[in-house]
Design an enzyme around this catalytic site. Structure first.
Site, mmCIF file in Angstrom:
data_model
loop_
_atom_site.group_PDB
_atom_site.id
_atom_site.type_symbol
_atom_site.label_atom_id
_atom_site.label_comp_id
_atom_site.label_asym_id
_atom_site.label_seq_id
_atom_site.Cartn_x
_atom_site.Cartn_y
_atom_site.Cartn_z
ATOM 1 N N TYR A 124 0.838 -1.188 0.000
ATOM 2 C CA TYR A 124 0.000 0.000 0.000
ATOM 3 C C TYR A 124 0.881 1.249 0.000
ATOM 4 O O TYR A 124 2.004 1.232 0.477
ATOM 5 C CB TYR A 124 -1.036 0.012 1.115
ATOM 6 C CG TYR A 124 -0.548 -0.104 2.546
ATOM 7 C CD1 TYR A 124 0.153 0.917 3.166
ATOM 8 C CD2 TYR A 124 -0.846 -1.242 3.306
ATOM 9 C CE1 TYR A 124 0.563 0.818 4.486
ATOM 10 C CE2 TYR A 124 -0.446 -1.349 4.636
ATOM 11 C CZ TYR A 124 0.252 -0.314 5.209
ATOM 12 O OH TYR A 124 0.660 -0.406 6.523
ATOM 13 N N CYS A 125 0.365 2.310 -0.609
ATOM 14 C CA CYS A 125 1.083 3.565 -0.792
ATOM 15 C C CYS A 125 2.495 3.328 -1.353
ATOM 16 O O CYS A 125 3.488 3.735 -0.759
ATOM 17 C CB CYS A 125 1.161 4.343 0.519
ATOM 18 S SG CYS A 125 1.589 6.099 0.296
#
Length: 280
Positions: free
Chosen positions: A147-148
């Protein structure tokens, strides 16, 4: 341009520890604090600042996440699992905060000619120094499936445990990192994967959101196979800065100017988040 190594070798670091008290206030305040300190350091009113912060379970959304077609459904899912939801005032995408995740901010004056890569490199170097005793290679590269994701994801054996971001404001630079210290990195990633699944529902969007593969993420405790605590990791970081010749001056008090600016910044962030949560 200033080198990454010299950015860490400050004569004095003003150290602000929010790793315990942060559990009692909203993560929105942390972003307001860093904006405040950017102005203070950038204006020459403060020495460079090193800040540690930890918050109760919170999902921090990026500005682009606010454009998800079914955002409110995704937020409802996260709230069902006892996460607070906020949107930060900078780029990037959704990340997780909780009691096992340590956030660090290095806040420096931009006037020293700090380019973007130097800021990222400085934080990477600091984490390498911090973990030198474990003798493991720490890579900085994008981990697809995390994620990110970003070009300065920090990983061990291709599993991401940290991500770095930057914010530039009022002649100050805040280089921020979240470090997954304890707990399950993949479990946290599962929540973010489901959030995107619910918030997108296979609808086409201009923004390409990450396809989360939970196995790409892990905590330091998992990767190093050791028991670690937040306080132990903070000590490792402070020791690394001291070895570089820096004097660490702990302080939690804000100046009068900083307090006024913090109130302004916090109210501004609150207004932005009110718009997101009221957009039914």
């Amino acid at each position: 341009m200033v080198s990454a190594s010299s950015l860490l070798q400050q004569k004095v670091w003003r150290y602000i520890d929010h790793s315990k008290v942060g559990l009692t206030f909203s993560a929105l305040q942390s972003f307001a604090y860093d904006d405040t300190f950017c102005a203070s350091v950038g204006g020459g009113e403060s020495d460079p600042i090193f800040r540690s912060w930890v918050h109760a379970p919170t999902i921090v959304l990026g500005i682009q996440d606010g454009k998800l077609p079914f955002l409110q459904e995704g937020i409802a899912f996260l709230k069902e699992h006892n996460y607070e939801i906020i949107i930060r005032n900078s780029g990037g995408l959704a990340v997780v905060l909780d009691e096992g995740i340590l956030n660090l901010s290095l806040i420096l004056p931009e006037g020293k000619g700090i380019d973007i890569n130097s800021g990222y490199q400085a934080m990477w170097n600091l984490i390498q120094l911090m973990l030198a005793r474990y003798r493991v290679p720490i890579e900085a590269k994008e981990i697809i499936g995390s994620y990110c994701p970003g070009s300065f994801d920090l990983s061990i054996n291709n599993q991401k445990f940290a991500g770095i971001s930057q914010r530039r404001l009022r002649n100050g630079v805040a280089v921020q990192i979240y470090i997954c210290v304890t707990g399950s990195g993949s479990k946290r990633a599962e929540y973010i994967r489901e959030f995107y699944n619910i918030s997108l529902q296979n609808e086409h969007t201009k923004m390409v959101y990450p396809k989360i593969v939970p196995s790409t993420m892990a905590s330091l405790a998992e990767l190093l196979n050791v028991n670690l605590s937040i306080s132990e990791v903070i000590t490792l970081v402070l020791d690394a800065l001291k070895k570089l010749g820096s004097l660490i001056i702990p302080t939690e008090k804000l100046t009068e100017n900083e307090q006024a600016l913090f109130t302004f910044n916090y109210n501004r962030i609150l207004k932005r988040n009110h718009v997101i949560h009221s957009n039914k």
